[in-house]
Scaffold this motif. Sequence first.
Motif, PDB file in Angstrom:
ATOM      1  N   CYS A 112       0.840  -1.202   0.000  1.00  0.00           N
ATOM      2  CA  CYS A 112       0.000   0.000   0.000  1.00  0.00           C
ATOM      3  C   CYS A 112       0.876   1.254   0.000  1.00  0.00           C
ATOM      4  O   CYS A 112       1.709   1.437   0.896  1.00  0.00           O
ATOM      5  CB  CYS A 112      -0.909  -0.024   1.228  1.00  0.00           C
ATOM      6  SG  CYS A 112      -1.982   1.417   1.426  1.00  0.00           S
ATOM      7  N   CYS A 121      -3.828  -1.311  -1.565  1.00  0.00           N
ATOM      8  CA  CYS A 121      -4.256  -1.147  -0.173  1.00  0.00           C
ATOM      9  C   CYS A 121      -5.531  -1.942   0.093  1.00  0.00           C
ATOM     10  O   CYS A 121      -6.338  -2.168  -0.817  1.00  0.00           O
ATOM     11  CB  CYS A 121      -4.527   0.326   0.145  1.00  0.00           C
ATOM     12  SG  CYS A 121      -3.159   1.460  -0.191  1.00  0.00           S
ATOM     13  N   ARG A 310      -3.732   1.792   5.878  1.00  0.00           N
ATOM     14  CA  ARG A 310      -2.288   1.862   5.652  1.00  0.00           C
ATOM     15  C   ARG A 310      -1.588   0.654   6.254  1.00  0.00           C
ATOM     16  O   ARG A 310      -0.547   0.210   5.781  1.00  0.00           O
ATOM     17  CB  ARG A 310      -1.714   3.148   6.265  1.00  0.00           C
ATOM     18  CG  ARG A 310      -0.192   3.287   6.116  1.00  0.00           C
ATOM     19  CD  ARG A 310       0.157   3.453   4.667  1.00  0.00           C
ATOM     20  NE  ARG A 310       1.589   3.561   4.417  1.00  0.00           N
ATOM     21  CZ  ARG A 310       2.373   2.531   4.094  1.00  0.00           C
ATOM     22  NH1 ARG A 310       1.853   1.304   4.043  1.00  0.00           N
ATOM     23  NH2 ARG A 310       3.651   2.697   3.828  1.00  0.00           N
TER      24      ARG A 310
END
Length: 342
Positions: A112, A121, A310
């Motif tokens: 990601c 992601c 994230r």
Amino acid sequence: VNNETNDEDVNNETNDEDVNNETNDEIVTGELEWWSEILLCDDNQSPMVDDYNTSQSDNHQCDLSFSIDSGNITISTNGFPNHDFESGPGCCASEQSISYTIPVNPSNDTDCTPSVSTEGCTMAPERGSVAFSVNGVPIYGPEDGPGGDAVAGQEGAYEEDRQHVWLGICHGHSGPGGEYHYHADGNCVHWHPEANQTWSDYSLDSSRNLSTHSEIVAFAFDGYPIYGFVGWDEEGNVKEMTSSYKLKEGANGYNGIDDYEYIPGLGDLDSCNGQFGVTPEYPNGTYHYHTTWENGEGGIGFPYFINCYRGEILSNDGGGEGEDPCAGHGETWGPGIGPPPE
């Protein structure tokens, strides 16, 4: 001599083990204290709160507990907020049995690169839980049951003609099954009415002052924190953080997430709605998300909480691919078909 040597080796091993155990105990104790300061409703001191959509005084009480084991923290909650609320058309909010497990020390998803795009992601669900508030209340994705942007619709960007939907105090309401949740803001968890005020006086503008860095309002399922509107820029100055998403040409949010596009550098935050930096709780810096009310151009701040993760998602935390509580609208339930599932 051999016996003495062996005894000495055993003693050293025992002492090393004792030191390691003490160190581990100190780490766990420190973690427990840190989380106890961040999370709310875990001390039996939570206020009784009222659902303004009912005629009686409800006396609901926010309740939360947590435990840390094997590097993960598990939060269990009854789903009630620590403030008065409005259930909205999904009346009425009811006690839930919800648990979340996230890593204490999050790690980045190496596939990601959110500063570039969301490609690679893990995307947050468009509907259903994407994170949980520090009071235990679920945070939902931006879309409502019919598929529109619930927040944009509430703010008058378009007319919802598929199903009656509105958001109450702190942009929250309850859905099928009585699960109360936020679609935006969430900063009300740290707001307290002053004299002669009630929770109906809450305004998100009270959380957008530029005097201090916002507090943590939630945690995403990857373990990274979600702060309120205000953060620090690279020089350490406080500023309201802005989203880097904007409506596509001619769109207004009626089609939900499909109406938005990510423009790198438009605002302060990346495609997941986060950034790396120093915060009050993380003086060495950490990746973290922000709630957003505006984008870099002054438009509406989609995705309001997060759009992707994230960090790495635990396989058992219920995040990422959670069941959509509104699934089946227009196919198995809805006008002319039947009521929604329990």
